[in-house]
Scaffold this active site. Sequence first.
Site, PDB file in Angstrom:
ATOM      1  CB  SER A  12      -0.846   0.138   1.342  1.00  0.00           C
ATOM      2  OG  SER A  12      -1.357   1.316   1.406  1.00  0.00           O
ATOM      3  CG  HIS A  37      -3.874  -1.630  -1.509  1.00  0.00           C
ATOM      4  ND1 HIS A  37      -5.046  -2.468  -1.762  1.00  0.00           N
ATOM      5  CD2 HIS A  37      -4.310  -1.056  -0.555  1.00  0.00           C
ATOM      6  CE1 HIS A  37      -6.011  -2.059  -1.084  1.00  0.00           C
ATOM      7  NE2 HIS A  37      -5.551  -1.105  -0.255  1.00  0.00           N
ATOM      8  CG  ASP A  39      -4.945   2.388   1.074  1.00  0.00           C
ATOM      9  OD1 ASP A  39      -6.047   1.543   0.786  1.00  0.00           O
ATOM     10  OD2 ASP A  39      -4.037   1.824   1.267  1.00  0.00           O
ATOM     11  CG  MET A  41      -8.182   6.940   2.988  1.00  0.00           C
ATOM     12  SD  MET A  41      -7.294   6.846   4.471  1.00  0.00           S
ATOM     13  CE  MET A  41      -6.471   5.468   4.321  1.00  0.00           C
ATOM     14  CG  HIS A  70      -9.197   0.087  -0.397  1.00  0.00           C
ATOM     15  ND1 HIS A  70      -8.535  -0.205   1.088  1.00  0.00           N
ATOM     16  CD2 HIS A  70     -10.557  -0.088   0.050  1.00  0.00           C
ATOM     17  CE1 HIS A  70      -9.455  -0.120   1.926  1.00  0.00           C
ATOM     18  NE2 HIS A  70     -10.647  -0.224   1.282  1.00  0.00           N
ATOM     19  CG  MET A  72     -11.070   3.103   2.357  1.00  0.00           C
ATOM     20  SD  MET A  72      -9.371   3.008   3.135  1.00  0.00           S
ATOM     21  CE  MET A  72      -8.543   2.978   1.941  1.00  0.00           C
ATOM     22  CG  MET A 141     -11.581  -3.068   5.372  1.00  0.00           C
ATOM     23  SD  MET A 141     -10.048  -2.556   4.437  1.00  0.00           S
ATOM     24  CE  MET A 141      -8.908  -1.766   6.013  1.00  0.00           C
ATOM     25  N   GLY A 146      -8.786   3.748   7.426  1.00  0.00           N
ATOM     26  CA  GLY A 146      -8.299   5.240   7.616  1.00  0.00           C
ATOM     27  C   GLY A 146      -6.810   5.435   7.924  1.00  0.00           C
ATOM     28  CG  PHE A 147      -5.426   6.579  10.396  1.00  0.00           C
ATOM     29  CD1 PHE A 147      -4.884   7.853  10.102  1.00  0.00           C
ATOM     30  CD2 PHE A 147      -6.635   6.434  11.086  1.00  0.00           C
ATOM     31  CE1 PHE A 147      -5.788   8.851  10.268  1.00  0.00           C
ATOM     32  CE2 PHE A 147      -7.495   7.545  11.220  1.00  0.00           C
ATOM     33  CZ  PHE A 147      -6.801   8.739  10.927  1.00  0.00           C
ATOM     34  N   GLY A 148      -2.796   3.569   8.315  1.00  0.00           N
ATOM     35  CA  GLY A 148      -1.671   2.742   8.080  1.00  0.00           C
ATOM     36  C   GLY A 148      -1.395   2.300   9.613  1.00  0.00           C
ATOM     37  N   GLY A 149      -0.513   1.349   9.668  1.00  0.00           N
ATOM     38  CA  GLY A 149       0.344   0.975  10.888  1.00  0.00           C
ATOM     39  C   GLY A 149      -0.696   0.597  12.168  1.00  0.00           C
ATOM     40  CG  ASP A 177      -6.186  -2.862   3.224  1.00  0.00           C
ATOM     41  OD1 ASP A 177      -4.981  -2.927   3.789  1.00  0.00           O
ATOM     42  OD2 ASP A 177      -6.781  -2.157   2.452  1.00  0.00           O
ATOM     43  N   GLY A 178      -4.516  -4.478   6.224  1.00  0.00           N
ATOM     44  CA  GLY A 178      -4.412  -3.930   7.392  1.00  0.00           C
ATOM     45  C   GLY A 178      -3.832  -4.759   8.331  1.00  0.00           C
ATOM     46  N   GLY A 179      -2.434  -4.147   8.989  1.00  0.00           N
ATOM     47  CA  GLY A 179      -1.891  -4.900  10.035  1.00  0.00           C
ATOM     48  C   GLY A 179      -1.256  -6.402   9.529  1.00  0.00           C
ATOM     49  CB  SER A 200       3.752  -0.111   8.323  1.00  0.00           C
ATOM     50  OG  SER A 200       2.461  -0.422   8.669  1.00  0.00           O
TER      51      SER A 200
HETATM   52  C1  DX5 Z   1      -6.188   1.345   5.734  1.00  0.00           C
HETATM   53  C2  DX5 Z   1      -5.572   0.874   4.328  1.00  0.00           C
HETATM   54  C3  DX5 Z   1      -4.630   0.068   4.248  1.00  0.00           C
HETATM   55  C4  DX5 Z   1      -3.416   0.441   5.025  1.00  0.00           C
HETATM   56  C5  DX5 Z   1      -2.486  -0.784   5.335  1.00  0.00           C
HETATM   57  O1  DX5 Z   1      -7.190   2.072   5.658  1.00  0.00           O
HETATM   58  O2  DX5 Z   1      -6.813   0.481   3.477  1.00  0.00           O
HETATM   59  O3  DX5 Z   1      -4.146  -0.285   2.914  1.00  0.00           O
HETATM   60  O4  DX5 Z   1      -2.707   1.357   4.213  1.00  0.00           O
HETATM   61  O5  DX5 Z   1      -1.580  -0.301   6.133  1.00  0.00           O
HETATM   62  P1  DX5 Z   1      -0.524  -1.365   7.040  1.00  0.00           P
HETATM   63  O6  DX5 Z   1      -0.100  -2.401   6.409  1.00  0.00           O
HETATM   64  O7  DX5 Z   1       0.198  -0.337   7.647  1.00  0.00           O
HETATM   65  O8  DX5 Z   1      -1.886  -1.930   8.154  1.00  0.00           O
HETATM   66 ZN    ZN Z   2      -6.233  -0.419   1.425  1.00  0.00          ZN
END
Ligand code: DX5
Ligand code: ZN
Length: 227
Positions: A12, A37, A39, A41, A70, A72, A141, A146-149, A177-179, A200
């Site tokens: 991402s 990917h 994102d 938003m 993606h 959002m 998800m 909304g946020f990475g990491g 997607d996520g973590g 991340s």
């Molecule tokens: C979150 C995004 C993800 C995000 C994943 O809303 O859709 O794609 O960037 O980030 P990590 O891998 O850091 O959780």
């Molecule tokens: Zn995403």
Amino acid sequence: MSFDRTLKIAPSILAADFANFGAECAAIEAQGADWVHVDVMDGHFVPNITFGPQMCAAIRPHIKGVMDVHLMIAPVDPYIEAFASAGADILSAHLEAGPHIHRTLQAIRGAGCKAGLAINPGTPVEALEYLLDMVDLICVMTVNPGFGGQKFIHSQIAKVQKLRAMIGDRPVHIEIDGGVTPETAPLVVAAGADVLVAGSAVFKGGSVANPAPYGVNIRAIRVACGA
Ligand code: DX5
Ligand code: ZN
């Protein structure tokens, strides 16, 4: 784009250097990324703002393979044409983004893109029953969007298992997607996922000037999954 269930890593670019998107996309592909990917938003459907179709169009020439967008955003429908024209291969909309997801998925395919359907951690798989024949990908998800990491939500593993059984022989990807990290990736792959988004965990330690860590990070996820 032909269909197969081999493991695909989709970094991402939310975790990339925002002043350098074109070079970052080229760097992750050179380092072994399968898809890119992207994102999007809107500060309304999710509490963060990234970029829109013009940015997608600008980075498209720097991506050789699949651009996985993606969305959002809410509403979705007024922007489908713009993201399709920007060169998205896959366009994913959230089930929770409006009252007419069925129409949205028809419009995405109508615009010439593969249709993706993303679901938040609180959304049950039963809500997908009448949509399975109109999608190419379901994005589960494993964080609140909304946020990475953020930290991976383990309750979603059982959801992936259920979804895999519901999909049966249909040519539908399950994307996570996520973590996603080398620790969490094998759990969702064992449950039936084949596309792993990672922000991340892929970009940490590297940069456009020093892209080798991207490759190391991508390989660490693949190896953890036995691929
Ligand atoms: C979150 C995004 C993800 C995000 C994943 O809303 O859709 O794609 O960037 O980030 P990590 O891998 O850091 O959780
Ligand atoms: Zn995403």
